[in-house]
Design an enzyme around this catalytic site. Structure first.
Site, PDB file in Angstrom:
ATOM      1  N   HIS A  18       3.408   7.195   3.203  1.00  0.00           N
ATOM      2  CA  HIS A  18       3.866   7.162   1.817  1.00  0.00           C
ATOM      3  C   HIS A  18       4.621   8.426   1.423  1.00  0.00           C
ATOM      4  O   HIS A  18       5.565   8.359   0.625  1.00  0.00           O
ATOM      5  CB  HIS A  18       2.675   6.924   0.894  1.00  0.00           C
ATOM      6  CG  HIS A  18       2.120   5.536   0.997  1.00  0.00           C
ATOM      7  ND1 HIS A  18       0.786   5.245   0.819  1.00  0.00           N
ATOM      8  CD2 HIS A  18       2.724   4.351   1.295  1.00  0.00           C
ATOM      9  CE1 HIS A  18       0.593   3.944   0.977  1.00  0.00           C
ATOM     10  NE2 HIS A  18       1.751   3.391   1.269  1.00  0.00           N
ATOM     11  N   HIS A  41       5.055  -6.602   3.798  1.00  0.00           N
ATOM     12  CA  HIS A  41       3.600  -6.729   3.930  1.00  0.00           C
ATOM     13  C   HIS A  41       2.979  -5.844   2.846  1.00  0.00           C
ATOM     14  O   HIS A  41       2.462  -4.770   3.118  1.00  0.00           O
ATOM     15  CB  HIS A  41       3.135  -6.295   5.320  1.00  0.00           C
ATOM     16  CG  HIS A  41       3.669  -7.117   6.441  1.00  0.00           C
ATOM     17  ND1 HIS A  41       4.984  -7.045   6.864  1.00  0.00           N
ATOM     18  CD2 HIS A  41       3.066  -8.041   7.245  1.00  0.00           C
ATOM     19  CE1 HIS A  41       5.158  -7.884   7.884  1.00  0.00           C
ATOM     20  NE2 HIS A  41       4.017  -8.494   8.124  1.00  0.00           N
ATOM     21  N   SER A  91       2.479   0.822  -1.268  1.00  0.00           N
ATOM     22  CA  SER A  91       3.939   0.962  -1.282  1.00  0.00           C
ATOM     23  C   SER A  91       4.622   0.268  -2.465  1.00  0.00           C
ATOM     24  O   SER A  91       5.539   0.855  -3.055  1.00  0.00           O
ATOM     25  CB  SER A  91       4.523   0.471   0.051  1.00  0.00           C
ATOM     26  OG  SER A  91       4.035  -0.802   0.394  1.00  0.00           O
ATOM     27  N   GLU A 109       3.479 -10.935   0.423  1.00  0.00           N
ATOM     28  CA  GLU A 109       2.117 -10.804   0.922  1.00  0.00           C
ATOM     29  C   GLU A 109       1.608 -12.183   1.345  1.00  0.00           C
ATOM     30  O   GLU A 109       1.713 -13.143   0.588  1.00  0.00           O
ATOM     31  CB  GLU A 109       1.205 -10.200  -0.156  1.00  0.00           C
ATOM     32  CG  GLU A 109      -0.252 -10.122   0.210  1.00  0.00           C
ATOM     33  CD  GLU A 109      -0.506  -9.413   1.532  1.00  0.00           C
ATOM     34  OE1 GLU A 109      -1.250  -9.972   2.360  1.00  0.00           O
ATOM     35  OE2 GLU A 109       0.049  -8.308   1.726  1.00  0.00           O
ATOM     36  N   GLY A 135       5.931 -12.165   5.758  1.00  0.00           N
ATOM     37  CA  GLY A 135       6.872 -11.064   5.620  1.00  0.00           C
ATOM     38  C   GLY A 135       8.028 -11.134   6.589  1.00  0.00           C
ATOM     39  O   GLY A 135       9.158 -10.738   6.250  1.00  0.00           O
ATOM     40  N   ASP A 155       5.510  -3.222   7.265  1.00  0.00           N
ATOM     41  CA  ASP A 155       4.254  -2.495   7.463  1.00  0.00           C
ATOM     42  C   ASP A 155       3.140  -3.498   7.782  1.00  0.00           C
ATOM     43  O   ASP A 155       2.243  -3.725   6.963  1.00  0.00           O
ATOM     44  CB  ASP A 155       3.940  -1.686   6.190  1.00  0.00           C
ATOM     45  CG  ASP A 155       2.659  -0.888   6.301  1.00  0.00           C
ATOM     46  OD1 ASP A 155       2.167  -0.711   7.425  1.00  0.00           O
ATOM     47  OD2 ASP A 155       2.147  -0.458   5.249  1.00  0.00           O
TER      48      ASP A 155
END
Length: 270
Positions: A18, A41, A91, A109, A135, A155
């Site tokens: 991050h 994701h 995120s 998601e 995703g 991710d």
């Protein structure tokens, strides 16, 4: 889909990911033109690190928990944003705190309950859309963006044994549709062989301008532990590589164990 990030939120890997991600978004925002951010994701957006689930592992205590009171200068902006946003921001919630009115977020998601939670979290965020979908499919569906500028964060949870192979295919497909896009891929480092195989697969393909940014919390000698992590970035913006170095160094200093290190490796030139 059994993975729930609440058990790991705010750990050392989140800090590294991050802190660099914030720098990447801000680097892209130095240009005035609008930006699409595609988060493939996305998770639930915000995490309560003192919840019973998070406390089962307590990983946040060796991550963001070490930084809240006195962060090193290179991590100060990241820690300040975490405090400003409240809870531990994933995120999509970090991006919500950074987006300009002209920017747009698409967050995907696949865990249905998590997607519903993310919708509630993001419901008051302008220009943000949440999709309950795979995703990797989103990379194909939402690219190229009408803005003609985009940051794609991939991710995945790395539950699947073929995740690196799936990533390589998704990256090539997404790059072919949007070769000027900035792709940012998180990956775990338990031991070196799977990561090296992933890199070699990408090097044999058409993608250029690839740089890997890695943090090892400890030497990668025990394949049963998460020893480190990396961000593979395609088309990193000007100035990002030198800005990433002090961030990674601060992560080593603040979060590392004996033998901790960081590395920046260019896998393919422009």
């Amino acid at each position: 889909m059994n993975y729930r990030h609440i058990f790991h939120a705010g750990n050392f890997a989140d800090v590294m990911k991050h802190a660099l991600y914030i720098e990447l978004v801000r680097a892209l925002q130095r240009k005035d033109k609008p930006l699409l951010i595609l988060d493939t994701h996305a998770g639930i957006g915000r995490y309560e690190v003192t919840s019973p689930e998070a406390e089962k592992t307590g990983e946040w205590r060796a991550g963001i928990g070490l930084l809240l009171d006195d962060p090193p200068p290179a991590l100060a902006a990241y820690v300040a944003l975490v405090k400003e946003l409240g809870l531990y921001p994933g995120s999509p919630w970090l991006v919500a705190g950074l987006m300009r009115p002209k920017d747009r977020l698409v967050a995907c998601e696949l865990h249905e309950e998590d997607a519903q939670t993310l919708r509630r979290t993001m419901r008051h965020t302008p220009n943000a859309a949440v999709h309950f979908r795979d995703g990797y499919e989103a990379v194909n569906a939402f690219l190229p963006p009408p803005e003609k500028r985009g940051l794609i964060l991939i991710d995945p949870p790395f539950e699947r044994t073929d995740e690196f192979a799936t990533l390589a295919r998704a990256l090539e497909a997404g790059w072919r549709k949007f070769p000027s896009g900035v792709f940012c891929v998180w990956y775990p480092i338990k031991h070196r062989a799977p990561v090296r195989a992933f890199f070699e697969t990408l090097k044999q393909g058409p993608i250029r301008d690839m740089v890997a940014f890695e943090l090892l919390k400890r030497p990668d000698t025990d394949p049963n532990r998460l020893n480190g992590c990396g961000l593979l970035i395609i088309n990193p913006p000007f100035g990002f590589e030198p800005a990433a170095q002090p961030i990674l160094a601060a992560c080593v200093q603040s979060l590392g164990e004996a033998g901790a290190s960081f590395a920046i490796e260019r896998l393919a030139d422009e």
